[in-house]
Scaffold this motif. Structure first.
Motif, PDB file in Angstrom:
ATOM      1  N   TYR A  91       0.824  -1.220   0.000  1.00 20.92           N
ATOM      2  CA  TYR A  91       0.000   0.000   0.000  1.00 20.92           C
ATOM      3  C   TYR A  91       0.853   1.264   0.000  1.00 20.92           C
ATOM      4  CZ  TYR A  91       0.769   0.668   5.051  1.00 20.92           C
ATOM      5  OH  TYR A  91       1.337   0.897   6.283  1.00 20.92           O
ATOM      6  N   ARG A  92       2.131   1.149   0.370  1.00 18.72           N
ATOM      7  CA  ARG A  92       3.018   2.323   0.299  1.00 18.72           C
ATOM      8  C   ARG A  92       3.841   2.344  -0.975  1.00 18.72           C
ATOM      9  NH1 ARG A  92       6.410   3.188   5.532  1.00 18.72           N
ATOM     10  NH2 ARG A  92       7.068   4.986   4.328  1.00 18.72           N
ATOM     11  N   ARG A  93       3.950   1.189  -1.655  1.00 23.12           N
ATOM     12  CA  ARG A  93       4.695   1.129  -2.916  1.00 23.12           C
ATOM     13  C   ARG A  93       3.885   1.702  -4.065  1.00 23.12           C
ATOM     14  NH1 ARG A  93       6.143  -4.965  -3.432  1.00 23.12           N
ATOM     15  NH2 ARG A  93       5.122  -5.133  -1.422  1.00 23.12           N
ATOM     16  N   LEU A  94       2.568   1.585  -3.970  1.00 26.66           N
ATOM     17  CA  LEU A  94       1.714   2.059  -5.065  1.00 26.66           C
ATOM     18  C   LEU A  94       1.491   3.560  -4.956  1.00 26.66           C
ATOM     19  CD1 LEU A  94      -0.933  -0.784  -4.954  1.00 26.66           C
ATOM     20  CD2 LEU A  94       0.981  -0.587  -6.517  1.00 26.66           C
ATOM     21  N   PRO A  95       1.400   4.253  -6.100  1.00 29.65           N
ATOM     22  CA  PRO A  95       1.225   5.701  -6.052  1.00 29.65           C
ATOM     23  C   PRO A  95      -0.177   6.100  -5.596  1.00 29.65           C
ATOM     24  CG  PRO A  95       1.134   4.941  -8.304  1.00 29.65           C
ATOM     25  CD  PRO A  95       1.507   3.755  -7.468  1.00 29.65           C
TER      26      PRO A  95
END
Length: 150
Positions: free
Chosen positions: A55-59
């Motif tokens: 969820y933090r890797r996706l923009p």
């Protein structure tokens, strides 16, 4: 001799963990040894072992405006099918309040837009906030009229 009840048990009893070495789920109760996950009251949601979570890797994307008005969209083919089913009357003026009463558009919609997909055969008077050019042309060709609110 025939056994009557040879089916498997339907209601299996729950395994009671931590009840002695012979039960197979004794001592550590299937939690392994030590560490955070062996303790009670731990929920590690979306933790990936220190790796950057998905969820933090996706923009980040999108934005929902507070001022955005909900516009109910109605095509000419839908209006024609409602006339054929005799749900709406051609003699009365078709507006957003009458459509809301018949539950044909959402009660929370602020505006009504008429779009020109399909054909309309019957003469009908419509009161709407917005309309496409093709919808205006097709309505006038059928002998109907559309009043646009300012």
């Amino acid at each position: 001799m025939i056994e009557l009840n040879n089916r498997q048990k339907i209601n299996k009893s729950k395994i009671r963990v931590g009840r002695g070495i012979g039960s197979g789920k004794g001592k550590t109760s299937g939690r392994g040894v030590k560490g955070q996950k062996s303790r009670s009251g731990v929920a590690i949601k979306s933790f990936e072992g220190g790796q950057m979570p998905l969820y933090r890797r996706l923009p980040k994307r999108g934005f929902n405006s507070i001022k955005r008005e909900s516009i109910a969209v109605l095509n000419l083919e839908k209006i024609q099918s409602l006339i054929d089913k005799k749900t709406i009357d051609t003699k009365s003026v078709l507006n957003s309040s009458s459509l809301k009463k018949l539950k044909l558009i959402n009660k929370n919609s602020n505006k009504l837009k008429i779009l020109g997909t399909g054909v309309i055969k019957d003469k009908i008077n419509i009161e709407a906030d917005l309309a496409s050019k093709s919808a205006l042309e097709k309505l006038e060709k059928a002998g109907g009229s559309i009043q646009l609110k300012k």
